[in-house]
Design an enzyme around this catalytic site. Structure first.
Site, PDB file in Angstrom:
ATOM      1  N   LYS A   1       1.078  -1.332  -0.131  1.00 40.02           N
ATOM      2  CA  LYS A   1       0.130  -0.123   0.318  1.00 40.02           C
ATOM      3  C   LYS A   1       1.011   1.051   0.143  1.00 40.02           C
ATOM      4  O   LYS A   1       1.471   2.332  -0.635  1.00 40.02           O
ATOM      5  CB  LYS A   1      -1.030  -0.059   1.404  1.00 40.02           C
TER       6      LYS A   1
ATOM      7  N   LYS B   1      10.443  -0.259  13.021  1.00 36.91           N
ATOM      8  CA  LYS B   1      11.218   0.444  11.369  1.00 36.91           C
ATOM      9  C   LYS B   1      11.841   1.068  11.550  1.00 36.91           C
ATOM     10  O   LYS B   1      13.042   0.897  10.553  1.00 36.91           O
ATOM     11  CB  LYS B   1       9.569   0.139  10.711  1.00 36.91           C
TER      12      LYS B   1
ATOM     13  N   GLU C   1      11.028  -4.508   3.944  1.00 40.23           N
ATOM     14  CA  GLU C   1      10.965  -5.817   3.275  1.00 40.23           C
ATOM     15  C   GLU C   1      10.564  -6.060   1.869  1.00 40.23           C
ATOM     16  O   GLU C   1      10.906  -6.488   1.248  1.00 40.23           O
ATOM     17  CB  GLU C   1      10.129  -7.065   4.830  1.00 40.23           C
TER      18      GLU C   1
ATOM     19  N   GLU D   1      -2.910  -6.432  15.349  1.00 35.16           N
ATOM     20  CA  GLU D   1      -2.670  -5.290  14.583  1.00 35.16           C
ATOM     21  C   GLU D   1      -4.210  -4.090  14.855  1.00 35.16           C
ATOM     22  O   GLU D   1      -4.083  -2.874  15.085  1.00 35.16           O
ATOM     23  CB  GLU D   1      -2.424  -5.116  13.329  1.00 35.16           C
TER      24      GLU D   1
ATOM     25  N   GLY E   1      -4.193  -2.338   5.458  1.00 39.39           N
ATOM     26  CA  GLY E   1      -3.231  -3.400   5.101  1.00 39.39           C
ATOM     27  C   GLY E   1      -4.483  -4.705   5.531  1.00 39.39           C
ATOM     28  O   GLY E   1      -4.412  -5.705   4.603  1.00 39.39           O
ATOM     29  N   ARG E   2      -4.820  -5.455   6.680  1.00 38.22           N
ATOM     30  CA  ARG E   2      -5.175  -5.930   6.898  1.00 38.22           C
ATOM     31  C   ARG E   2      -6.117  -6.634   6.628  1.00 38.22           C
ATOM     32  O   ARG E   2      -6.988  -7.156   7.053  1.00 38.22           O
ATOM     33  CB  ARG E   2      -4.769  -5.875   9.082  1.00 38.22           C
TER      34      ARG E   2
ATOM     35  N   HIS F   1      -1.528 -33.483  19.112  1.00 37.17           N
ATOM     36  CA  HIS F   1      -0.455 -33.839  18.948  1.00 37.17           C
ATOM     37  C   HIS F   1       0.311 -33.621  19.606  1.00 37.17           C
ATOM     38  O   HIS F   1       1.739 -33.133  19.712  1.00 37.17           O
ATOM     39  CB  HIS F   1      -0.997 -35.371  17.686  1.00 37.17           C
TER      40      HIS F   1
HETATM   41  O1  F6P Z   1       2.800  -3.961   9.977  1.00 34.68           O
HETATM   42  C1  F6P Z   1       2.010  -3.055   9.241  1.00 34.68           C
HETATM   43  C2  F6P Z   1       1.728  -2.678   7.966  1.00 34.68           C
HETATM   44  O2  F6P Z   1       1.791  -1.293   8.007  1.00 34.68           O
HETATM   45  C3  F6P Z   1       1.236  -3.368   8.234  1.00 34.68           C
HETATM   46  O3  F6P Z   1      -0.391  -2.533   8.537  1.00 34.68           O
HETATM   47  C4  F6P Z   1       1.073  -3.914   6.243  1.00 34.68           C
HETATM   48  O4  F6P Z   1      -0.406  -4.664   5.750  1.00 34.68           O
HETATM   49  C5  F6P Z   1       1.963  -3.939   6.075  1.00 34.68           C
HETATM   50  O5  F6P Z   1       2.896  -3.489   7.239  1.00 34.68           O
HETATM   51  C6  F6P Z   1       2.623  -4.093   4.823  1.00 34.68           C
HETATM   52  O6  F6P Z   1       2.161  -2.161   4.415  1.00 34.68           O
HETATM   53  P1  F6P Z   1       2.159  -2.385   3.167  1.00 34.68           P
HETATM   54  O7  F6P Z   1       1.591  -3.141   2.426  1.00 34.68           O
HETATM   55  O8  F6P Z   1       2.291  -0.236   2.666  1.00 34.68           O
HETATM   56  O9  F6P Z   1       3.900  -3.150   2.387  1.00 34.68           O
END
Ligand code: F6P
Length: 540
Positions: free
Chosen positions: A209, A505, A215, A359, A273-274, A390
């Protein structure tokens, strides 16, 4: 939305008193008192999903007080505010529109009144459909004119877990495209993927987003470098456009990365995002199961949206289940909730619900700006049944902790040729909730061997799908989204931001830039981090 401290409500006081009464009654007693308990404490949603919440520490009085708590904390107003597009995400100054992503235009005449947003959503859906059809029908070819065989979704958090969970859960709807999910910055994941694919047969979706997550962008840059190196050419926009797509709200960043503008699928800023698997983040889902099945996923979610929006509290499934979770988390002082799908393809559901729950509701300042003095999000964990039997079920049965569980299963198996397996799976699914609730006191004298005594009285919900389909999965996930939303409303917290993830971060970005420099004291008085840095640097 009103900002009501739940502990100041009359219902909260009644519930605290009621707790003393309920602690004297076992689940076994409750079933003895009410022969129709299953009928009175379960809801069959159109014979698609059965919600059986009878194996809980609740009676009619409990529900009455809990429902009053939902009324006192203005849950219905909150639901309407969300669906009408009010800016309920106050700390990020925006509306919350994931339900708008799945509106059925034909009859959603009481939701959001904003044609521009609908037009945007329809444009994005059209793009998802075109890309999906072109790839699946092999009209979209790679730069050597070979068909695309591999889809690599590069994303993390909500840009990863939703698509991962849905595509795995709907494996029986999957086409022949190979899916890969690159999320972690750990290079093992990256290497594991590039060792399995050829650049000319692969489509890379950079799903982010913000288009700034460390990452995702690091992985995307490494994939880009690998791609260019392995096709033996310098960066070539035309070639790149056959193999790279971006899903983002940050169009400029995607263009600067080298993504062809026609390959950028926007993401509304009002989509968290979630909560984004229903949006362009769901492109990989549509590629995997086909656009028509992606639409059925949205339709299932929309069906639950309608139920949630228009059903009175006392038979509103997400509200009832949210109240039961509050009852355990805030009155019985449980710390965790276990998600146990008796469906191996739903193995990523606990992971997905961890982000959705923790979150959203892992907060400690209320909507009035006060430090919260009561519990907010539970710790969500779990694994598939029967595997869990198990590993951690011993603790569920005989441990000292009270752990409410959601047991989830499907009545019809994906594999009709293995009916005996499914019968055994479902027998275990039912047996475990029974054993947890009732123990072995009726058939076993604890005097003989106390250590084999299962006292039971362990609560659980049984969520029983007729079959796992795009539609029923959409219903289920939308149910959990709304349950978590209601928990946040009642707990008087903001469920749609995630400021807590920013600090880590920020520190990581600082360390990345400086760890290899000879700055003596990188971490200001924190000798632990400094010691860890020194240990790392002693080998690198
Ligand atoms: O974990 C923090 C967060 O902002 C989430 O809410 C989001 O889904 C994820 O990192 C990835 O964010 P982006 O889609 O902006 O890379």
């Amino acid at each position: 939305m009103k900002n009501i401290n739940p502990t100041k409500t009359i219902s909260w006081k009644y519930l605290k008193n009621h707790l003393k009464e309920m602690k004297k009654i076992t689940i076994n007693d409750l079933f003895k008192i009410d022969k129709n308990r299953f009928k009175n404490f379960s809801i069959n949603f159109e014979n698609i999903i059965l919600f059986d919440y009878s194996k809980n520490f609740i009676n009619k009085k409990t529900l009455h007080y809990l429902i009053n708590l939902a009324k006192e904390t203005k849950c219905i107003d909150a639901i309407h505010s969300m669906f009408y597009g009010k800016k309920i995400n106050i700390t990020e100054k925006q509306a919350v529109l994931h339900t708008a992503l799945r509106y059925n235009r034909n009859y959603d005449n009481y939701f959001l009144k904003n044609q521009e947003i609908y037009n945007n959503i329809d444009k994005i859906l059209k793009k998802i459909e075109n890309i999906s059809n072109n790839i699946i029908l092999e009209k979209w070819k790679g730069y050597t004119n070979k068909k695309i065989k591999n889809i690599v979704n590069i994303g993390i958090g909500g840009s990863h877990l939703g698509p991962l969970m849905i595509t795995k859960s709907l494996q029986s709807y999957k086409n022949k495209l190979n899916l890969f999910f690159l999320s972690n910055i750990d290079s093992n994941k990256l290497i594991n993927i590039i060792n399995k694919i050829k650049p000319e047969e692969s489509l890379f979706i950079i799903a982010s987003k913000t288009f700034s997550t460390q990452e995702t962008i690091s992985n995307a840059l490494s994939i880009k470098k690998w791609f260019i190196k392995n096709i033996n050419t310098t960066f070539n926009k035309n070639i790149f456009s056959k193999h790279f797509i971006a899903v983002t709200n940050n169009i400029n960043a995607a263009i600067n990365f080298g993504i062809d503008e026609k390959n950028i699928l926007p993401l509304l800023s009002e989509i968290g995002g979630r909560f984004s698997l229903w949006s362009s983040i769901g492109l990989v889902i549509s590629l995997s199961i086909g656009f028509n099945n992606f639409k059925k996923l949205l339709q299932g979610a929309n069906k639950m949206d309608h139920h949630f929006f228009s059903t009175p509290i006392n038979t509103n499934i997400p509200i009832i289940m949210a109240l039961i979770s509050i009852w355990y988390n805030n009155f019985w002082n449980t710390e965790t909730e276990a998600i146990i799908p008796y469906c191996d393809n739903m193995c990523f559901l606990p992971l997905y619900l961890q982000q959705l729950n923790m979150e959203s509701n892992g907060k400690s300042i209320d909507r009035n700006g006060n430090k919260i003095k009561y519990q907010t999000s539970s710790i969500i964990w779990g694994d598939v049944g029967t595997n869990g039997q198990h590993s951690f079920f011993q603790m569920l049965h005989q441990g000292t902790k009270l752990i409410p569980c959601d047991f989830i299963a499907t009545a019809i198996s994906d594999n009709k040729n293995y009916k005996d397996h499914h019968t055994k799976l479902i027998a275990n699914y039912i047996a475990q909730t029974k054993a947890l609730a009732f123990g072995n006191l009726d058939t076993f004298s604890c005097k003989e061997n106390l250590y084999q005594c299962c006292f039971g009285n362990k609560p659980s919900n049984s969520i029983f799908l007729k079959k796992i389909t795009p539609y029923s999965l959409g219903l289920l996930i939308s149910y959990y989204e709304h349950k978590i939303f209601i928990q946040g409303v009642i707990l008087n917290i903001f469920s749609f931001d995630q400021w807590g993830v920013e600090l880590g971060k920020k520190i990581a970005n600082f360390l990345v830039k400086n760890i290899d420099r000879n700055i003596q004291n990188l971490t200001q008085y924190d000798c632990s981090s400094q010691g860890l840095i020194n240990f790392y640097k002693s080998f690198n």
